[in-house]
Design a protein around this motif. Structure first.
Motif, PDB file in Angstrom:
ATOM      1  N   ARG A 139       0.838  -1.205   0.000  1.00  0.00           N
ATOM      2  CA  ARG A 139       0.000   0.000   0.000  1.00  0.00           C
ATOM      3  C   ARG A 139       0.870   1.252   0.000  1.00  0.00           C
ATOM      4  N   GLY A 140       1.959   1.198   0.759  1.00  0.00           N
ATOM      5  CA  GLY A 140       2.894   2.323   0.763  1.00  0.00           C
ATOM      6  C   GLY A 140       3.534   2.533  -0.593  1.00  0.00           C
ATOM      7  N   VAL A 141       3.838   1.425  -1.283  1.00  0.00           N
ATOM      8  CA  VAL A 141       4.409   1.520  -2.629  1.00  0.00           C
ATOM      9  C   VAL A 141       3.428   2.198  -3.575  1.00  0.00           C
ATOM     10  N   LEU A 142       2.158   1.823  -3.478  1.00  0.00           N
ATOM     11  CA  LEU A 142       1.142   2.442  -4.328  1.00  0.00           C
ATOM     12  C   LEU A 142       1.056   3.945  -4.067  1.00  0.00           C
ATOM     13  N   ILE A 143       1.067   4.314  -2.802  1.00  0.00           N
ATOM     14  CA  ILE A 143       0.975   5.739  -2.462  1.00  0.00           C
ATOM     15  C   ILE A 143       2.165   6.503  -3.023  1.00  0.00           C
ATOM     16  N   LEU A 144       3.375   5.977  -2.780  1.00  0.00           N
ATOM     17  CA  LEU A 144       4.588   6.654  -3.250  1.00  0.00           C
ATOM     18  C   LEU A 144       4.613   6.732  -4.774  1.00  0.00           C
ATOM     19  N   PHE A 145       4.316   5.614  -5.431  1.00  0.00           N
ATOM     20  CA  PHE A 145       4.341   5.590  -6.891  1.00  0.00           C
ATOM     21  C   PHE A 145       3.300   6.551  -7.464  1.00  0.00           C
TER      22      PHE A 145
END
Length: 268
Positions: A141-147
Motif C-alpha cells: 500500500r505504501g508503494v502504491l501511495i509513493l508511486f
C-alpha cells in the motif's frame, strides 16, 4: 486623439466561460470512458468476455481475466501520453481543439495516477485489488501511495508545460486561473450529478467515486498556473482566446444527456 480614446475603451479579449465549461465536461467524460469502456471493457472483450454493465466509474465483465483491474488506469494513462504527442502537431490557431486535448490529457494523467495513490490510502479500487493477495500488504500500500504521488507530480509538470505552450504570451493570473478552475468545477459538478443517478451501486459509493475522479483526481489542475510560470518554452505562441462554438456546445449537450440518462444510471 479620438482613435486613441476609442481604442482604450475597447474590452480586453476574454475566453468564453460557457465554452471552457463545455470543453471541461467533454474532456472529463472522454477520459472516464477511456478508463472504463476502452480500458476495462476493451480488455474484457479481447479475452473472450462481454460487458454486462457500464457506468462512468465502473465496468462489469462476464468473466474475470487476470490483469483486468490494471487495464483501465493503464489505458487511461497511455491515452494521456499519446495526446501529449498529438498536441505538438496541432495548429496554434485551433484553440478549442488544442484546449480540449489538453484537458483530456490532464484528466487522463492526473486521474489515473491519482487513482493509484487513492487505492493505496483507502485500500479500495483497481490497484488495491491487484495487491490484495500479496504478502506484507501494508508495505505494498505504501508503494502504491509513493508511486502514485510521484507520477501525479510528474504528470502535473508535463501538463503545466503544455499549459504554458497553450497560454502563449498571455501570463495574466486571472486568465490562467479561469482556464483551469472553470473546467475543474464544471466537470466535478457534472460528474456528481451523474453519479447521483447511478442505479448499479450504493448511492454514496457512486457519488463518492464521481467526486474522487473529478474534484479529487483533477485537484492538481488548480496549481498548474503557478507551476508553469517558471518553465521556459521555445518560441511561445501568440495568445488565442476561446470563443463560443455551437458545434462544441452541442457535443457537450449530447454528452450531458447521455451521462444523465444512460451512462450515469448504468448500462446493462
Amino acid at each position: 486623439m479620438a482613435p486613441e480614446n476609442q481604442q482604450s475603451t475597447q474590452p480586453s479579449p476574454r475566453d468564453n466561460a460557457m465554452m471552457l465549461g463545455a470543453l471541461g465536461i467533454l474532456a472529463y467524460a472522454a477520459s472516464m470512458m477511456t478508463h472504463e469502456a476502452l480500458g476495462h471493457g476493451g480488455y474484457c472483450l479481447a479475452l473472450g468476455g462481454h460487458n454486462v454493465m457500464l457506468t462512468g466509474w465502473a465496468d462489469g465483465c462476464s468473466v474475470h481475466p487476470p490483469g483486468i483491474e490494471a487495464a483501465g488506469p493503464a489505458v487511461q494513462f497511455g491515452a494521456g501520453l499519446l495526446v501529449w504527442l498529438v498536441l505538438h502537431r496541432l495548429s496554434p490557431g485551433a484553440a478549442r481543439l488544442r484546449y480540449f486535448f489538453w484537458l483530456y490529457m490532464v484528466f487522463n494523467l492526473l486521474v489515473s495516477s491519482g487513482y493509484v495513490a487513492f487505492s493505496g490510502v483507502t485500500d479500495f479500487g483497481d490497484a488495491a485489488v491487484i495487491i490484495s493477495g500479496l504478502h506484507a500488504h501494508i508495505v505494498w500500500r505504501g508503494v502504491l501511495i509513493l508511486f502514485g504521488v510521484v507520477v501525479y507530480f510528474l504528470s502535473m509538470r508535463a501538463t503545466a508545460l503544455e499549459f504554458k505552450r497553450f497560454a502563449g504570451l498571455d501570463d495574466g493570473s486571472r486568465r490562467l486561473f479561469r482556464l483551469v478552475w472553470i473546467p475543474y468545477v464544471t466537470a466535478g459538478a457534472f460528474a456528481c450529478c451523474a453519479g447521483a443517478l447511478n442505479r448499479t451501486m450504493g448511492h454514496g459509493t457512486a457519488i463518492g467515486l464521481a467526486a474522487a475522479s473529478s474534484f479529487g483526481g483533477g485537484l492538481g489542475m488548480l496549481w498548474l498556473p503557478d507551476m508553469q510560470r517558471g518553465m521556459a518554452v521555445s518560441a511561445p505562441a501568440p495568445s488565442v482566446y476561446l470563443s463560443w462554438s455551437a458545434a462544441w456546445a452541442v457535443a457537450a449537450a449530447v454528452v450531458v444527456v447521455a451521462f444523465l440518462f444512460f451512462i450515469g444510471p448504468g448500462l446493462k
